[in-house]
Write a protein that holds these residues in place. Structure first.
Motif, PDB file in Angstrom:
ATOM      1  N   ARG A  36       0.845  -1.204   0.000  1.00 15.86           N
ATOM      2  CA  ARG A  36       0.000   0.000   0.000  1.00 15.86           C
ATOM      3  C   ARG A  36       0.871   1.240   0.000  1.00 15.86           C
ATOM      4  NH1 ARG A  36      -4.266  -0.321   4.594  1.00 15.86           N
ATOM      5  NH2 ARG A  36      -5.226   1.386   3.451  1.00 15.86           N
ATOM      6  N   PHE A  40       0.915   4.254  -2.820  1.00  8.70           N
ATOM      7  CA  PHE A  40       0.811   5.697  -2.571  1.00  8.70           C
ATOM      8  C   PHE A  40       2.018   6.433  -3.140  1.00  8.70           C
ATOM      9  CE2 PHE A  40      -2.281   4.697   0.910  1.00  8.70           C
ATOM     10  CZ  PHE A  40      -3.321   5.400   0.348  1.00  8.70           C
ATOM     11  N   VAL A  79      -0.900  12.379  -0.520  1.00  7.21           N
ATOM     12  CA  VAL A  79      -0.611  11.006  -0.928  1.00  7.21           C
ATOM     13  C   VAL A  79       0.640  10.482  -0.230  1.00  7.21           C
ATOM     14  CG1 VAL A  79       0.071   9.617  -2.890  1.00  7.21           C
ATOM     15  CG2 VAL A  79      -1.816  11.167  -3.116  1.00  7.21           C
ATOM     16  N   LEU A  82      -0.220   9.717   3.371  1.00  4.95           N
ATOM     17  CA  LEU A  82      -0.965   8.455   3.443  1.00  4.95           C
ATOM     18  C   LEU A  82      -0.022   7.272   3.289  1.00  4.95           C
ATOM     19  CD1 LEU A  82      -4.163   9.226   1.338  1.00  4.95           C
ATOM     20  CD2 LEU A  82      -4.083   8.549   3.730  1.00  4.95           C
ATOM     21  N   VAL A  86       0.422   4.253   6.213  1.00  5.47           N
ATOM     22  CA  VAL A  86       0.034   2.849   6.125  1.00  5.47           C
ATOM     23  C   VAL A  86       1.213   1.886   6.277  1.00  5.47           C
ATOM     24  CG1 VAL A  86      -2.013   3.264   4.729  1.00  5.47           C
ATOM     25  CG2 VAL A  86       0.163   2.805   3.606  1.00  5.47           C
ATOM     26  N   THR A  93      -2.674   1.463  12.840  1.00  4.77           N
ATOM     27  CA  THR A  93      -3.764   1.077  11.959  1.00  4.77           C
ATOM     28  C   THR A  93      -4.037  -0.405  12.147  1.00  4.77           C
ATOM     29  OG1 THR A  93      -2.149   0.702  10.235  1.00  4.77           O
ATOM     30  CG2 THR A  93      -3.312   2.785  10.170  1.00  4.77           C
TER      31      THR A  93
ATOM     32  N   ALA B 252      -3.913   5.525  -6.116  1.00  2.00           N
ATOM     33  CA  ALA B 252      -4.098   5.995  -4.745  1.00  2.00           C
ATOM     34  C   ALA B 252      -5.375   5.415  -4.149  1.00  2.00           C
ATOM     35  CB  ALA B 252      -4.137   7.522  -4.719  1.00  2.00           C
ATOM     36  N   VAL B 253      -6.454   5.376  -4.936  1.00  2.00           N
ATOM     37  CA  VAL B 253      -7.710   4.820  -4.407  1.00  2.00           C
ATOM     38  C   VAL B 253      -7.545   3.328  -4.117  1.00  2.00           C
ATOM     39  CG1 VAL B 253     -10.119   4.336  -4.950  1.00  2.00           C
ATOM     40  CG2 VAL B 253      -9.163   6.542  -5.503  1.00  2.00           C
ATOM     41  N   LEU B 256      -5.843   3.072  -0.906  1.00  2.00           N
ATOM     42  CA  LEU B 256      -6.638   3.568   0.212  1.00  2.00           C
ATOM     43  C   LEU B 256      -7.675   2.539   0.643  1.00  2.00           C
ATOM     44  CD1 LEU B 256      -6.562   6.263   1.675  1.00  2.00           C
ATOM     45  CD2 LEU B 256      -8.459   7.016   0.261  1.00  2.00           C
TER      46      LEU B 256
END
Lengths: 216, 501
Positions: A36, A40, A79, A82, A86, A93, B252-253, B256
């Motif tokens: 992840r 990003f 971004v 984020l 993560v 998280t 990005a989605v 997420l």
């Protein structure tokens, strides 16, 4: 100014830089646990790339709108933040496991197989695993037998039963080989009695199963 | 100009071999530097991404009932970047379907299906159906309890057709009918047949785009300075920026909201889950859930959907007026608005009532109600517009920049300011009535026959289903009246025209 106006050469070089940066990002991250974060960062790199192209896009300074550059910068920052957020362990998280288990699987005799907490104490049926709903389990299995095996939590004590909680290490078609180990992180989502088994055809009947009890 | 930089040499090297600075790619007018004109190319890009992520998954996916699910979870849990690629494949598929709908809506309301673009519309509808088929076939492949059950329900509807059609359709879809044949067939349709169909029509469509250029849609503002840019470098740079931002958003989605897949399919547990297709087909499923279409009656709903698709496909053959402005096409704008509203209503409603049978009366009230509200809103909007002088009845844009030239935007501007004479207005009113006449008449004809059929059906139980019966009677009477009015108006207009000329 170049004969072709602004652009082509810069784009070629920017593209090269983009590819190198993506390669470096891929190199420096664990692509299973941190994918992840990778996504990003990839997104951030693409945004940065498009911003740089945008700088060369306008034919006059007027055409390059500061508003777009500003929005791009904000998107970039969000971004990247984020992506950092993560990374397992950076923030609390739901991806940080609170239960760690190591299992060994292999043969007890030529007609009896099982599981155990250590490589020289393998029993059939395997030790019962007890979880609470909401547990995030990091489970590692090592194949100490001669045959290939895999590992999965399923709803019934059968090879064909569906996998629960996405708790599965490898598959019957590409199982762990002798000496290999694999791990999985899964979230326990419901109460009940389940089984963990080796899904390779016939191994359940040879004793390769254990109980999983989930309390509320 | 004498100095050649390193970049120039590099570009030269490629240019000599590829000729991209003098390529035949169409120059683009400035009004098209707006993402709304790029939906189609974004879809082509999305298809490329689907190909790339799909091939990655194909390396690990095992198309057998026993391992389809476990190989999918294996990709998600154990393959490097597997979860990202799997999620990206799903989300780009959603993006592609969403873009297809937006593209359709834009072209419908922007009249991009008229005159020289008829074949583009036909190719576009075929591509749209192909994209939806991609969604349906791909939905089954992970073999989750929901996707497998939903697919089986969908295949079950084939049984209501005449045996010859049903057998052929089943043979194409599921072969011998076993699970293994089903998953293998779906994989082959998804990865070989559909991409082949899509590539052929995509190539045709891109070729036709190169011939005609972007369709000017007046709803998105007036053309700017009327400048035309060669595709290289300005348009190329624009595409690069647009594409990288689009991919960045998708990635990005995906990061997420990573994909969470439902449990694996097993015949024992299948009954515990509510069968539901993916969001883009909820509207179809919601129609099939209506009480009147339960069981074998479903064939009527499916036949109606088929007719709807054929009507959509043939749109350019009956929407033949030369007007492209929304303000000059009230009837088609209203029909389009009703379809969009119904689509959204059915989708939201489908999510609110999973697995429930919808009573007939409720269906009529919800769908009829939203239709009536849409018609009223559109009517008010057009009434409000009419107060603006010459907004509605200006001369039609006979010359829309299909092949953009610098002077065309000017003509449009002139058209709008030019006062129209009374005679022209009358002529125009007649034209508009004649061009839309058949479509509207057929619409009322279908409504009248459908309501009459339901009325006759309800006669045995008239008082039990009184509201529904009265509604049918009212719709029937209304359509009949409308048809009579139209015929009368048509005859009058015809006589008037003969009197004038």
């Amino acid at each position: 100014m170049s004969q072709y106006g602004k652009g082509p050469g810069f784009i070629a070089i920017l593209l090269l830089i983009l590819i190198i940066v993506i390669a470096v990002t891929m190199w420096s991250l664990d692509l299973i646990a941190q994918q992840r974060t990778f996504a990003f960062l990839l997104s951030a790199e693409l945004i940065a790339f498009s911003m740089l192209v945008y700088l060369y896009y306008g034919e006059t300074p007027k055409e390059t709108s500061r508003r777009w550059l500003f929005s791009g910068a904000i998107a970039l920052a969000v971004v990247i933040l984020l992506g950092v957020a993560v990374i397992p362990g950076v923030t609390t998280t739901s991806t940080s496991p609170n239960v760690n288990i190591t299992l060994y699987e292999g043969a007890i005799s030529s007609s009896l197989y099982g599981f155990g907490y250590s490589s020289n104490n393998i029993v059939s049926p395997g030790p019962t695993l007890t979880f609470k709903v909401g547990d995030i389990v990091n489970l590692t299995v090592t194949d100490v037998g001669k045959l290939p095996h895999n590992w999965a939590i399923v709803s019934a004590n059968q090879t064909s039963a569906p996998v629960e909680f996405n708790a599965q290490i490898r598959s019957p078609s590409s199982p762990l080989q002798h000496g290999e180990s694999g791990s999985v992180v899964f979230t326990v989502t419901k109460t009940g009695n389940f089984y963990y088994i080796c899904q390779v055809e016939g191994h359940v009947d040879l004793g390769m199963w254990g109980k999983v009890v989930v309390n509320s | 100009m004498g100095k050649k930089t390193v970049y120039d040499k590099l570009v030269d090297w490629f240019d000599v071999r590829l000729g991209f600075t003098k390529t035949p790619l169409k120059p683009i007018p400035d009004f098209a530097l707006n993402p709304i004109y790029w939906l189609g190319l974004l879809m082509a890009l999305t298809f490329g991404m689907q190909g790339a992520t799909g091939m990655f998954m194909l390396l690990y996916y095992v198309p057998t009932p026993a391992e389809a699910y476990s190989s999918t979870t294996y990709i998600i849990n154990s393959v490097p970047l597997g979860q990202l690629v799997e999620t990206l494949h799903l989300y780009t598929a959603y993006a592609m379907i969403l873009l297809a709908f937006l593209h359709l809506i834009r072209n419908y309301f922007g009249s991009a299906h008229k005159e020289n673009r008829i074949l583009m519309w036909l190719a576009g509808i075929i591509l749209g159906v192909t994209v939806l088929s991609f969604g349906v076939t791909g939905y089954l492949l992970p073999w989750t309890v929901i996707s497998k059950s939903a697919t089986d329900v969908a295949i079950g509807f084939v049984n209501f057709f005449p045996a010859a059609i049903a057998n052929l359709a089943k043979f194409v879809l599921v072969g011998s009918g076993s699970d293994i044949a089903e998953v293998t067939n779906f994989l082959h349709i998804h990865t070989i047949i559909l991409p082949a169909v899509l590539l052929v029509f995509l190539a045709l469509k891109i070729y036709m785009y190169e011939v005609h250029g972007p369709a000017y849609v007046s709803a998105f503002g007036k053309p700017k300075k009327g400048k035309i840019y060669p595709w290289f470098p300005k348009i190329f740079l624009y595409a690069v920026i647009l594409f990288s931002v689009y991919i960045a958003i998708l990635v990005a989605v995906s990061a997420l909201v990573p994909l969470v897949i439902p449990p694996a399919f097993s015949p024992e547990t299948a009954g515990q889950y509510v069968v539901q297709p993916d969001w883009y087909l909820i509207w179809v499923y919601q129609i099939l859930k209506v009480q009147a279409f339960e069981g074998p009656e479903a064939v009527y709903a499916i036949a109606a959907l088929g007719i709807f698709m054929v009507l959509l496909f043939l749109l350019p053959f009956y929407d033949r007026s030369k007007r492209r402005k929304l303000s000059q096409r009230p009837v088609f704008a209203t029909i389009g608005a009703i379809l969009v509203v119904e689509f959204v209503t059915l989708t939201v409603w489908g999510y609110l009532t999973p697995g429930q049978v919808i009573p007939n009366l409720q269906a009529v009230l919800v769908l009829g109600g939203s239709t009536v509200v849409t018609i009223i809103v559109m009517w008010i909007l057009y009434r409000l517009r009419r107060k603006v002088p010459t907004a509605v009845l200006s001369t039609p844009e006979s010359k829309v920049p299909a092949t953009p030239a610098p002077e065309t935007p000017k003509t449009i501007a002139e058209d709008e300011s030019k006062p129209t004479r009374m005679r022209d207005k009358i002529e125009l009113a007649n034209q508009s009535m004649l061009s839309g006449f058949t479509a509207i008449f057929v619409f009322f004809l279908i409504t009248a026959s459908a309501s009459l059929a339901s009325l006759v059906n309800l006669i045995p139980s008239f008082w039990e289903a009184a509201p529904f019966a009265f509604l049918s009677a009212a719709v029937f009477a209304g359509s009949l009246y409308a048809m009579c009015r139209m015929l009368r108006g048509y005859v009058l207009a015809y006589e008037k025209r003969r009197g004038i000329t």
